[in-house]
Design a protein around this motif. Structure first.
Motif, PDB file in Angstrom:
ATOM      1  N   THR A 176       3.953  -9.299   7.012  1.00  0.00           N
ATOM      2  CA  THR A 176       3.488 -10.327   6.089  1.00  0.00           C
ATOM      3  C   THR A 176       4.252 -11.633   6.245  1.00  0.00           C
ATOM      4  O   THR A 176       3.898 -12.623   5.592  1.00  0.00           O
ATOM      5  CB  THR A 176       3.619  -9.832   4.642  1.00  0.00           C
ATOM      6  OG1 THR A 176       5.007  -9.580   4.349  1.00  0.00           O
ATOM      7  CG2 THR A 176       2.836  -8.550   4.432  1.00  0.00           C
ATOM      8  N   LEU A 177       5.305 -11.659   7.059  1.00  0.00           N
ATOM      9  CA  LEU A 177       6.041 -12.900   7.289  1.00  0.00           C
ATOM     10  C   LEU A 177       5.162 -13.901   8.039  1.00  0.00           C
ATOM     11  O   LEU A 177       4.292 -13.506   8.820  1.00  0.00           O
ATOM     12  CB  LEU A 177       7.313 -12.617   8.087  1.00  0.00           C
ATOM     13  CG  LEU A 177       8.379 -11.773   7.385  1.00  0.00           C
ATOM     14  CD1 LEU A 177       9.513 -11.443   8.351  1.00  0.00           C
ATOM     15  CD2 LEU A 177       8.919 -12.487   6.158  1.00  0.00           C
ATOM     16  N   PRO A 178       5.370 -15.189   7.814  1.00  0.00           N
ATOM     17  CA  PRO A 178       4.564 -16.192   8.535  1.00  0.00           C
ATOM     18  C   PRO A 178       4.701 -16.010  10.039  1.00  0.00           C
ATOM     19  O   PRO A 178       5.807 -15.814  10.555  1.00  0.00           O
ATOM     20  CB  PRO A 178       5.167 -17.528   8.076  1.00  0.00           C
ATOM     21  CG  PRO A 178       5.803 -17.224   6.758  1.00  0.00           C
ATOM     22  CD  PRO A 178       6.301 -15.809   6.845  1.00  0.00           C
ATOM     23  N   PRO A 179       3.606 -16.067  10.768  1.00  0.00           N
ATOM     24  CA  PRO A 179       3.671 -15.840  12.221  1.00  0.00           C
ATOM     25  C   PRO A 179       4.413 -16.960  12.921  1.00  0.00           C
ATOM     26  O   PRO A 179       4.495 -18.091  12.442  1.00  0.00           O
ATOM     27  CB  PRO A 179       2.199 -15.785  12.641  1.00  0.00           C
ATOM     28  CG  PRO A 179       1.484 -16.566  11.595  1.00  0.00           C
ATOM     29  CD  PRO A 179       2.230 -16.343  10.317  1.00  0.00           C
ATOM     30  N   SER A 180       4.945 -16.627  14.057  1.00  0.00           N
ATOM     31  CA  SER A 180       5.657 -17.606  14.863  1.00  0.00           C
ATOM     32  C   SER A 180       4.699 -18.675  15.357  1.00  0.00           C
ATOM     33  O   SER A 180       3.514 -18.420  15.607  1.00  0.00           O
ATOM     34  CB  SER A 180       6.334 -16.918  16.056  1.00  0.00           C
ATOM     35  OG  SER A 180       6.911 -17.865  16.921  1.00  0.00           O
ATOM     36  N   SER A 181       5.206 -19.902  15.474  1.00  0.00           N
ATOM     37  CA  SER A 181       4.358 -21.002  15.929  1.00  0.00           C
ATOM     38  C   SER A 181       3.907 -20.803  17.360  1.00  0.00           C
ATOM     39  O   SER A 181       2.902 -21.361  17.791  1.00  0.00           O
ATOM     40  CB  SER A 181       5.114 -22.327  15.808  1.00  0.00           C
ATOM     41  OG  SER A 181       6.335 -22.282  16.543  1.00  0.00           O
ATOM     42  N   GLU A 182       4.639 -20.008  18.124  1.00  0.00           N
ATOM     43  CA  GLU A 182       4.290 -19.757  19.516  1.00  0.00           C
ATOM     44  C   GLU A 182       3.569 -18.432  19.701  1.00  0.00           C
ATOM     45  O   GLU A 182       3.251 -18.056  20.823  1.00  0.00           O
ATOM     46  CB  GLU A 182       5.552 -19.762  20.380  1.00  0.00           C
ATOM     47  CG  GLU A 182       6.315 -21.076  20.338  1.00  0.00           C
ATOM     48  CD  GLU A 182       7.579 -21.029  21.156  1.00  0.00           C
ATOM     49  OE1 GLU A 182       7.884 -19.928  21.688  1.00  0.00           O
ATOM     50  OE2 GLU A 182       8.260 -22.056  21.281  1.00  0.00           O
ATOM     51  N   ALA A 183       3.337 -17.708  18.589  1.00  0.00           N
ATOM     52  CA  ALA A 183       2.711 -16.386  18.713  1.00  0.00           C
ATOM     53  C   ALA A 183       1.250 -16.493  19.099  1.00  0.00           C
ATOM     54  O   ALA A 183       0.737 -15.710  19.877  1.00  0.00           O
ATOM     55  CB  ALA A 183       2.851 -15.615  17.405  1.00  0.00           C
ATOM     56  N   GLY A 184       0.523 -17.501  18.517  1.00  0.00           N
ATOM     57  CA  GLY A 184      -0.895 -17.640  18.819  1.00  0.00           C
ATOM     58  C   GLY A 184      -1.683 -16.472  18.246  1.00  0.00           C
ATOM     59  O   GLY A 184      -1.226 -15.734  17.373  1.00  0.00           O
ATOM     60  N   LEU A 185      -2.868 -16.309  18.755  1.00  0.00           N
ATOM     61  CA  LEU A 185      -3.742 -15.232  18.309  1.00  0.00           C
ATOM     62  C   LEU A 185      -3.988 -14.218  19.410  1.00  0.00           C
ATOM     63  O   LEU A 185      -4.987 -13.514  19.395  1.00  0.00           O
ATOM     64  CB  LEU A 185      -5.080 -15.809  17.827  1.00  0.00           C
ATOM     65  CG  LEU A 185      -4.987 -16.799  16.654  1.00  0.00           C
ATOM     66  CD1 LEU A 185      -6.364 -17.350  16.331  1.00  0.00           C
ATOM     67  CD2 LEU A 185      -4.380 -16.134  15.419  1.00  0.00           C
ATOM     68  N   ALA A 186      -3.067 -14.145  20.357  1.00  0.00           N
ATOM     69  CA  ALA A 186      -3.253 -13.190  21.462  1.00  0.00           C
ATOM     70  C   ALA A 186      -3.077 -11.765  20.959  1.00  0.00           C
ATOM     71  O   ALA A 186      -2.227 -11.480  20.110  1.00  0.00           O
ATOM     72  CB  ALA A 186      -2.250 -13.482  22.575  1.00  0.00           C
ATOM     73  N   LEU A 187      -3.879 -10.879  21.456  1.00  0.00           N
ATOM     74  CA  LEU A 187      -3.826  -9.459  21.106  1.00  0.00           C
ATOM     75  C   LEU A 187      -3.073  -8.724  22.205  1.00  0.00           C
ATOM     76  O   LEU A 187      -3.563  -8.583  23.320  1.00  0.00           O
ATOM     77  CB  LEU A 187      -5.242  -8.892  20.963  1.00  0.00           C
ATOM     78  CG  LEU A 187      -5.351  -7.469  20.414  1.00  0.00           C
ATOM     79  CD1 LEU A 187      -4.816  -7.411  18.993  1.00  0.00           C
ATOM     80  CD2 LEU A 187      -6.785  -6.991  20.442  1.00  0.00           C
ATOM     81  N   HIS A 188      -1.857  -8.279  21.881  1.00  0.00           N
ATOM     82  CA  HIS A 188      -1.017  -7.621  22.872  1.00  0.00           C
ATOM     83  C   HIS A 188      -1.309  -6.111  22.855  1.00  0.00           C
ATOM     84  O   HIS A 188      -0.774  -5.369  22.030  1.00  0.00           O
ATOM     85  CB  HIS A 188       0.454  -7.888  22.574  1.00  0.00           C
ATOM     86  CG  HIS A 188       0.795  -9.359  22.537  1.00  0.00           C
ATOM     87  ND1 HIS A 188       0.876 -10.129  23.682  1.00  0.00           N
ATOM     88  CD2 HIS A 188       1.043 -10.193  21.501  1.00  0.00           C
ATOM     89  CE1 HIS A 188       1.178 -11.369  23.356  1.00  0.00           C
ATOM     90  NE2 HIS A 188       1.284 -11.440  22.040  1.00  0.00           N
TER      91      HIS A 188
END
Length: 285
Positions: A168-180
């Motif tokens: 629930t923490l705010p996602p990283s600005s560099e995380a994007g929406l990529a599905l790993h």
């Protein structure tokens, strides 16, 4: 005894079906806080999956550390300590939860994170756990100098609960929406696709003598001449239609004015039509 913790960690990993490695180059500079702040490399690493999370149990500079991957990277750092952390350049203190003093890089985010999952996880943490913190896409817990297999077993479920809450923490600005996909838990093993047996086909399209095929799909051979499909551009007669008179069937006409005889045993709905139709009287009311 020297090396007793390493042998116990290896025995524990083998008992639970985990992998064990002396070192892992991919974990260099993976963490920078807690026991990893000294820059010591990870050694004697037990790795596996627990409660849907990748789990690592290792030695960081002589401190036993368990880490679980959350599956979502965040720039927010949350730190729980049994003792006072003291002054910090990037962390602000929060509320005390289940004997842990909380700290975070964002006070409002830290306050929102403290839900029932976090409280329950910290209450279930063994007393040997001295610190728990989140970093990037990991949640880590370090223990006192002496910890054993029973303590590691007790840490699995609470740490997995914290890993769920950390999503629930705010996602990283560099995380994007990529599905790993590689971070997911491996599911059932898929058997390899069966290889169709080879067979020799002659010019006539039939399997040559002496060759048998176990395939259930029949051999399909295209016709030499293309199939002619019907078109409306050219009138064509297809089949013979018998002449019939209109209405000359066995079905009675509907509403032709003649009374209909109904048998007494048939279902019937009585309608009172003595008052006439009121369909067009709505505007007059």
């Amino acid at each position: 005894m020297p090396g007793s913790t390493r042998r116990e960690r290896k025995s524990w990993a083998e008992a639970r079906g985990y992998d064990f490695a002396r070192t892992d180059d991919y974990l260099i500079d993976e963490w920078t806080r807690g026991a990893a702040s000294t820059g010591a490399p990870a050694r004697d690493i037990a790795s596996g999956f627990e409660y849907g999370h990748e789990m690592l149990l290792m030695d960081l500079g002589g401190t036993n550390v368990m880490a679980m991957r959350t599956g979502a990277s965040s720039d927010i750092v949350v730190d729980f300590r049994r003792t006072d952390l003291g002054s910090s350049e990037d962390l602000v203190p929060g509320d005390e939860v289940a004997g842990f003093q909380s700290y975070g890089s964002d006070a409002s985010v830290l306050q929102r994170l403290l839900d029932v999952r976090v409280t329950t996880a910290l209450e279930l943490m063994p007393d040997v756990v001295t610190a728990v913190w989140t970093e990037s896409d990991w949640v880590l817990a370090q223990t006192a100098e002496r910890s054993h297999a029973a303590d590691w077993e007790a840490m699995l479920a609470p740490l997995a609960l914290l890993a769920d809450a950390a999503r629930t923490l705010p996602p990283s600005s560099e995380a994007g929406l990529a599905l790993h996909i590689g971070d997911f838990v491996p599911s059932r093993q898929m058997p390899p696709r069966p290889v169709a047996p080879t067979r020799t086909v002659g010019e006539s399209g039939r399997v040559l003598a002496g060759e048998e095929s176990s395939e259930t799909t029949p051999l399909v051979k295209r016709p030499e001449e293309p199939l002619e499909l019907p078109t409306r551009a050219q009138a064509q007669a297809r089949g013979v239609v018998q002449p019939r008179s209109i209405g000359g069937d066995e079905i009675d006409a509907i509403a032709d004015g003649s009374p209909r005889h109904q048998a007494p045993e048939e279902a019937r709905v009585w309608r009172d039509l003595s008052s006439g139709s009121t369909l067009f009287d709505d505007e007059q009311r």
